[in-house]
Design an enzyme around this catalytic site. Structure first.
Site, PDB file in Angstrom:
ATOM      1  N   LYS A  92       0.848  -1.195   0.000  1.00 16.56           N
ATOM      2  CA  LYS A  92       0.000   0.000   0.000  1.00 16.56           C
ATOM      3  C   LYS A  92       0.882   1.244   0.000  1.00 16.56           C
ATOM      4  O   LYS A  92       1.747   1.405   0.876  1.00 16.56           O
ATOM      5  CB  LYS A  92      -0.891  -0.039   1.246  1.00 16.56           C
ATOM      6  CG  LYS A  92      -2.127   0.814   1.167  1.00 16.56           C
ATOM      7  CD  LYS A  92      -3.007   0.520   2.373  1.00 16.56           C
ATOM      8  CE  LYS A  92      -4.282   1.299   2.349  1.00 16.56           C
ATOM      9  NZ  LYS A  92      -5.044   1.125   3.600  1.00 16.56           N
TER      10      LYS A  92
HETATM   11  O1  G3P Z   1      -9.570   2.388   4.318  1.00 14.84           O
HETATM   12  C1  G3P Z   1      -9.292   3.687   4.729  1.00 14.84           C
HETATM   13  C2  G3P Z   1      -9.703   3.864   6.117  1.00 14.84           C
HETATM   14  O2  G3P Z   1      -8.923   3.137   7.013  1.00 14.84           O
HETATM   15  C3  G3P Z   1      -9.937   5.226   6.525  1.00 14.84           C
HETATM   16  O3  G3P Z   1     -11.153   5.188   7.144  1.00 14.84           O
HETATM   17  O4  G3P Z   1     -12.889   5.901   8.656  1.00 14.84           O
HETATM   18  O5  G3P Z   1     -10.483   6.573   9.065  1.00 14.84           O
HETATM   19  O6  G3P Z   1     -11.775   7.575   7.185  1.00 14.84           O
HETATM   20  P1  G3P Z   1     -11.586   6.381   8.066  1.00 14.84           P
END
Ligand code: G3P
Length: 217
Positions: free
Chosen positions: A87
């Site tokens: 990633k």
């Molecule tokens: O997959 C991306 C993720 O981990 C971010 O999610 O909820 O932190 O915006 P969030």
């Protein structure tokens, strides 16, 4: 549509895997820290544990932000297990590293994507997955789902093989809307997957079936 779970929590990964509908896992440094996994050795060991729990792709994020560092870290990550997807952040050196890995046949996931232009660059660099963060766009009054639609159109126009991995999914409607728009993959918390199970008429109907069965037996 593939379902990935977005967590480094082994119990939650196992729970989703046990349902038989899990296609992979995504993680990031914040999710690792949330589980108290710190230090390079522990983090690498944790990736291997995740790979041993599931059958699909497991995204493991580099920390370096320069090309050489990303290549060094990405190669070490890819060597850990054949399910690892490297990633990489959506920056110039990340795109360069993405091209490097795709030329070597190593799977990549370009993360922190917030625009169609960034997604176009990731596809040009041969990314296996591109991760548009829909929830974080919604957080700033911008339509995250519209970005999925834009990327779908661009990728279809040119038959790019990069898979759209809708990320920062927060709830079940995100999952359903991403499916309608043709995202190849969604990654979200366990709650966004389990929420799809729920309907009051299912619960009422099942209770009635069981009640009627008991009457006749
Ligand atoms: O997959 C991306 C993720 O981990 C971010 O999610 O909820 O932190 O915006 P969030």
């Amino acid at each position: 549509m593939k379902f990935f779970i977005d967590t480094a929590n082994l119990e939650q990964i196992k729970e989703a895997e046990d349902m038989g509908i899990l296609d992979g896992v995504t993680t990031n440094p914040s999710l690792m820290a949330k589980e108290g996994i710190t230090g390079t050795d522990n983090i690498l060991k944790h990736y291997v544990k995740i790979c041993n729990l599931v059958e699909g792709d497991v995204s493991a994020e580099v920390i370096a932000t320069d090309f050489e560092g990303m290549v060094r870290e990405g190669e070490a990550l890819a060597d850990l297990h054949d399910q690892i997807v490297v990633k990489l952040p959506m920056i110039k050196d990340g795109i360069k590293a993405c091209k490097y890995f795709s030329d070597k046949g190593i799977k990549t996931n370009v993360t922190l994507v917030f625009s169609a232009g960034q997604a176009l660059l990731a596809a040009k660099a041969g990314a296996t997955y591109v991760s548009p963060f829909i929830g974080r766009l919604d957080d700033i009054s911008t339509d995250g789902l519209n970005l999925i639609a834009e990327i779908r159109q661009i990728y279809d126009n040119y038959a790019f093989e990069t898979q759209i991995l809708a990320a920062s999914v927060r709830h079940t409607m995100h999952v359903i809307d991403c499916a309608k728009l043709g995202a190849d993959v969604m990654t979200g918390p366990l709650s966004s997957i389990e929420g799809l199970l729920k309907h009051p008429l299912t619960d009422i109907g099942l209770a009635k079936f069981l009640e009627d069965y008991k009457k006749g037996n």
